[in-house]
Design a protein around this motif. Structure first.
Motif, PDB file in Angstrom:
ATOM      1  N   GLY A 148       0.819  -1.209   0.000  1.00 52.37           N
ATOM      2  CA  GLY A 148       0.000   0.000   0.000  1.00 52.37           C
ATOM      3  C   GLY A 148       0.847   1.251   0.000  1.00 52.37           C
ATOM      4  O   GLY A 148       0.549   2.226  -0.711  1.00 52.37           O
ATOM      5  N   TYR A 152       1.055   4.229  -2.831  1.00 49.76           N
ATOM      6  CA  TYR A 152       0.770   5.613  -2.441  1.00 49.76           C
ATOM      7  C   TYR A 152       1.914   6.552  -2.817  1.00 49.76           C
ATOM      8  O   TYR A 152       1.690   7.621  -3.412  1.00 49.76           O
ATOM      9  N   ARG A 156       1.927   9.685  -5.497  1.00 51.62           N
ATOM     10  CA  ARG A 156       2.111  11.050  -4.998  1.00 51.62           C
ATOM     11  C   ARG A 156       3.424  11.661  -5.463  1.00 51.62           C
ATOM     12  O   ARG A 156       3.499  12.861  -5.716  1.00 51.62           O
ATOM     13  N   SER A 162       9.334   5.938  -4.578  1.00 50.92           N
ATOM     14  CA  SER A 162       8.487   4.883  -4.022  1.00 50.92           C
ATOM     15  C   SER A 162       9.312   3.647  -3.676  1.00 50.92           C
ATOM     16  O   SER A 162       9.182   3.080  -2.583  1.00 50.92           O
TER      17      SER A 162
END
Length: 314
Positions: A148, A152, A156, A162
């Motif tokens: 998750g 996210y 973003r 990430s």
């Protein structure tokens, strides 16, 4: 409030190669410990019986352990529970005794040894199938949390950041598990909760750094990638250190005064926050740079607008 007041950005990225190498070595050592020594699973995962007894006066834990050892329970874990008169006894799974017989045997042994009357407050049994299910659910919870967060941060920010964030979180979790394997501290549900809380704490710190990195890329147009990241980390360093120190102060109190039941919880968070602060500064950003992060990845792309008179295709 400022703990540090730097006249110029600290060159954190100068040692990014050394930091990544150190982290990789620590991860390898932790994985080796987990493979050889394993984890000291608590009764929540292995199955067993938890018995809470109450004494008329302050209990002598050493004498309680000796009594239970003589009664055939040398592997019983004995600790205070709330007050000096309440004692929690944890006994690993016994296939030869049913739960009621086990509770009667423990109570009988204690009443025979101690002059004061010992009463049973509660008895709980965790079967091996339940413990195995908790292991699987706990591992699944960690995996879902990491996936998750990966999704996210990718939406973003950018995929390189990430990947860096998730690698930093994996680094924190593996090193914390390695510490528990090295010291053979009991790993129960409270420690699992601490590991999940550590993931949330660490990603919050990392997101703050990533936000400042994106802002810095837009402001410092003439700086290199390393210089921009150094500026971003330095500008958030006071916030990072103050947040970590205030959290650690609370955890130190819990570690020394919270009792044996949350000792593992406080240990996991104390070590994890220290490692998480390091990984937010070095691991997450360093991996993103090594993956090829550049200014164009975080700056908004220009929108092409057709001028007047330009022929448009039907």
């Amino acid at each position: 409030m400022q703990v540090f007041n730097f006249s110029k950005p600290v060159n954190f990225m100068r040692v990014k190669g050394m930091a990544v190498t150190l982290s990789m070595l620590l991860i390898i050592c932790s994985l080796a410990l987990l493979a050889t020594k394993g984890i000291n699973w608590g009764l929540d995962f292995t199955g067993g019986t938890v018995i809470e007894v109450s004494f008329a006066q302050a209990a002598n834990l050493g004498q309680v352990r000796e009594t239970l050892g003589s009664a055939g329970f040398p592997d019983a874990v004995v600790q205070l529970f709330g007050s000096s008169q309440d004692v929690l006894v944890r006994i690993p799974l016994r296939e030869t005794l049913v739960q009621s017989q086990l509770g009667d045997a423990v109570l009988s042994a204690l009443n025979t040894q101690f002059d004061s009357q010992v009463t049973m407050r509660r008895i709980e049994f965790v079967g091996p199938s339940v413990g195995e299910e908790l292991k699987q659910d706990g591992g699944l919870a960690l995996l879902v949390a990491l996936l998750g967060i990966l999704a996210y941060v990718a939406m973003r920010f950018e995929w390189r950041l990430s990947v860096g964030a998730v690698l930093a979180l994996g680094h924190d979790v593996i090193l914390t598990l390695g510490l528990f394997s090295l010291l053979q501290i009991e790993f129960d549900l409270t420690v699992l909760a601490a590991v999940l809380a550590l993931i949330g704490y660490s990603i919050n710190d990392t997101i703050v750094v990533f936000d400042r990195i994106r802002e810095s890329f837009r402001k410092l147009r003439d700086s290199t990638v390393d210089e921009t990241i150094n500026f971003a980390i330095t500008s958030t360093l006071n916030r990072t250190v103050i947040t970590s120190l205030t959290t650690i102060l609370v955890l130190v109190v819990l570690f020394y005064m919270g009792g044996a039941l949350i000792h593992g919880f406080a240990t996991a968070l104390l070590f994890g926050i220290a490692i998480g602060t390091y990984s937010s500064i070095y691991v997450a950003s360093s991996f993103a740079v090594l993956l090829g992060l550049n200014r164009a990845d975080l700056l908004p792309q220009p929108v092409l607008v057709e001028g007047e008179g330009t022929e448009q295709q039907p």
